[in-house]
Design an enzyme around this catalytic site. Structure first.
Site, PDB file in Angstrom:
ATOM      1  CB  THR A 160     135.001   8.610  32.859  1.00 38.54           C
ATOM      2  OG1 THR A 160     135.891   7.536  33.136  1.00 38.54           O
ATOM      3  CG2 THR A 160     133.594   8.246  33.272  1.00 38.54           C
ATOM      4  CE  LYS A 186     134.652   4.336  32.178  1.00 37.97           C
ATOM      5  NZ  LYS A 186     134.957   4.846  33.559  1.00 37.97           N
ATOM      6  CB  THR A 197     138.195  -2.445  34.839  1.00 38.46           C
ATOM      7  OG1 THR A 197     138.453  -1.072  35.034  1.00 38.46           O
ATOM      8  CG2 THR A 197     137.399  -2.583  33.565  1.00 38.46           C
ATOM      9  CD  GLU A 280     142.976   8.610  35.423  1.00 38.70           C
ATOM     10  OE1 GLU A 280     141.770   8.865  35.330  1.00 38.70           O
ATOM     11  OE2 GLU A 280     143.605   8.616  36.503  1.00 38.70           O
ATOM     12  CG  ASN A 404     144.080  10.873  38.906  1.00 37.16           C
ATOM     13  OD1 ASN A 404     142.881  10.674  38.855  1.00 37.16           O
ATOM     14  ND2 ASN A 404     144.959  10.156  38.240  1.00 37.16           N
TER      15      ASN A 404
END
Lengths: 409, 409
Positions: A160, A186, A197, A280, A404
């Site tokens: 993603t 992922k 995860t 991220e 985010n």
């Protein structure tokens, strides 16, 4: 952004295990977003799922189907994974869609619907575009491939917000037999697995009894995916699946089990760390080792308290050896009767804290030198027991916020 | 950045209570960084301190001196507060410095050292610049002032990364007597008090028995400072002090106690919320009300899980009604036997979630309209009990990261 070089190995063949992908256009056109695992007959499959109470519809259905297979002495024959949409927070419609996906794949492949396990990842709260998803299944089945191409395409097809695919492979020699373990994972944000995860799929050609496979999955997940955190947010869709085709060497004695367990643990840690490295906005990979605890849980509590501290994470982003923030985070961890004078904190090879304050020989220059690195080891000794735990995490950067604030997860 | 208009009232006089400030140059020159409270004889003082195990030296000494006063049936006569340096993580040197500060102020003012309570806030891990600090004490004593100027200067003198002073005042009428309550607070980051935020000082002219004052402080802190969070990081220096000079109305019956308690609670909430409104990088003030819990602790656990979720906080920063992230955060809260189908989530007057997914009548437009506001009320009904809790927090912005990557706390 990501920490360290990207690597995705050319995966060795695991006989009978084939992977197919399709571009179904679930969220965006022209990207692989649908992945199918074909599991050979006679395999054994174990699964570990999110503990988020709001688990997604596919998690509920995958659990149900896995239990049904176990009840009938069968193993799942297909896993189907879509990205771009998590099918979470979608109520009854979501459950119906997850079941319909299994039914259609079962029909196309000629197996029972309950032999198909569904997985989804992506945006929460939107219903699946079923026409496009089901429309992609024939392409995914047509492209089934046993070789490294199949693994590489699947590694991409489950991503993603990840910036790169994550794969690892380990082989071990058991007498004259070679055992292969391949895995992909992922995840990048909403990472504080309370199990595993977002998604990880590991396969081996070894032959293991179902109960043993379950136990190995539980054990190795506990010390890999359950020890990583990016932002402390546990996803609704976490799942880690372990497939043993059983066509290769049998894990049938203690020596083989020890070798296999070590290899599996190593693979799991590599896949879990790959998620942290691709966290991220991450610019640092931080290893937080807590020693001297009275229990592993206490060590984990301290490690996660530090790992989740926004002040520690922003100091890491700034390469600032701000040991006061680490000390403050350790001090608020849920530890009973905590004698702070016994705590020792090391940053790499540099002693930061001892005796309740800054270590005597500490210099800013020495601390800054370690903090400037991409990979930062922090060791905290509580000085009150014999148990340890290690947790891996990232820094907190402006880019994390930007990603985010702009992305709908 | 801060949410809502700044306001610092002109504080009414509390007879006998005087405030002085000085520019001691502790961290930077030319700013008020030293504050002295002079407490009249016969007053009662209660304190509530951080539960961080690595508490700062002044916290240790303030606790010791408060206990010594209580033992001797006395009340503290002076509070001395410096900003710019937290005197935390400073080991034995820090304790010696905190004691030396009390001794010097005691000498100048003609009271016992144990009648002085020290407080510090600012950078962790550096020792106090004692010469400059002690050098500022005479100026602080010379400027002692009973009126609104003294309060205003003190409100400024305790700030660190705060963008504005925080003060509140309430008066109540008890028969023909007026009771005054004044308070100031400071704090902006490292805010997840496990008692009180960084620093708050509240004074009243009412007369209360010491045990009652203690109880009122504990009660009202629990529902004010203990219900706010900016970043989940508990400071090493938190303290909230409540001074009752006893020169005004006596709180000596249930009716008066109820009125006084309400006024004190209101003042505490106002001071606590002021800290959230001035949270580092904050652009939103978020009120998280959790109802339908089986215990207040359960309600608090859910509220804080949502309040600390980086994904919820970044969605708030983006004014994105991303209910999936709220739902995912609720789902990972530590609630036993959680039936997610009973959960209802409202954003202001808009129903977001019911029945395990998006509420039937929900529209993005309605959600976005509420999210665009500066003040955002979120209500979560767990549907499993009768207990509630409300927590106040901020969003997580790029500015938060920028502030904390650049500032040494």
């Amino acid at each position: 952004m990501a920490v360290g070089p990207a690597s995705f190995p050319a995966m060795p063949v695991i006989e009978g295990l084939r992977l197919g992908t399709a571009k179904a256009g679930i969220k965006t056109a022209e990207r692989r977003d649908l992945v199918v695992f074909e599991v050979p007959e006679g395999a054994t499959v174990a699964g570990s799922f999110t503990r988020n109470a709001f688990c997604a519809a596919p998690v509920t259905v995958a659990r149900e189907h896995l239990a049904a297979c176990t009840l009938h002495g069968e193993a799942p024959r297909y896993l189907v994974i879509n990205t771009g949409n998590a099918n979470a927070g979608t109520g009854d419609v979501g459950l119906r869609d997850a079941r319909a996906t299994c039914a259609e794949l079962g029909r196309l492949a000629g197996v029972k619907s309950s032999c198909v396990l569904p997985f989804s990842t992506g945006v929460i709260g939107e219903t699946l575009p079923m026409e496009r998803l089901l429309g992609g299944l024939p392409e995914a089945l047509r492209s089934l491939d046993e070789g490294p191409k199949g693994w590489a395409a699947a590694g991409e097809g489950i991503l993603t917000t990840d910036t790169r695919p994550k794969g690892a492979s380990v082989t071990i020699q058991l007498g004259d037999e070679t055992v292969t373990l391949n895995g992909i994972s992922k995840g990048s944000g909403m990472i504080k697995p309370n199990m595993a995860t977002m998604l990880a799929f590991v396969a081996t050609d070894a032959a293991l009894a179902p109960a043993l496979l379950e136990e190995l999955l539980r054990e190795t997940v506990e010390r890999s995916f359950n020890c990583i955190t990016v932002d402390g947010d546990t996803s609704t869709n976490d799942a880690c699946m372990l497939i043993a085709t059983g066509r290769g060497a049998a894990i049938n004695d203690d020596h083989r089990l020890a070798l296999f367990r070590d290899a599996l643990q190593q693979l799991m840690i590599e896949l879990a760390q790959a998620i942290v490295r691709d966290g991220e906005g991450a610019t640092k990979f931080v290893s937080l080792q807590v020693d001297g605890a009275v229990s592993r849980q206490e060590a984990l509590d301290v490690a996660f308290t530090v790992a989740h501290s926004p002040l520690v994470k922003t100091a890491l982003a700034a390469s600032d050896a701000n040991w006061g923030r680490i000390l403050a985070a350790v001090g608020r961890a849920p530890v009973v009767d905590f004698d702070v004078d016994r705590v020792v904190i090391d940053l790499g090879e540099v002693r930061l804290v001892e005796g309740g304050g800054r270590a005597a020989g500490y210099t800013e220059d020495a601390g800054s030198e370690v903090m400037a690195r991409e990979e930062i080891p922090i060791r905290i000794d509580l000085g009150r027991g014999e148990r340890s735990a290690t947790v891996w995490t990232t820094d907190l950067t402006r880019e994390y916020v930007a990603i985010n604030a702009d992305y709908r997860s």
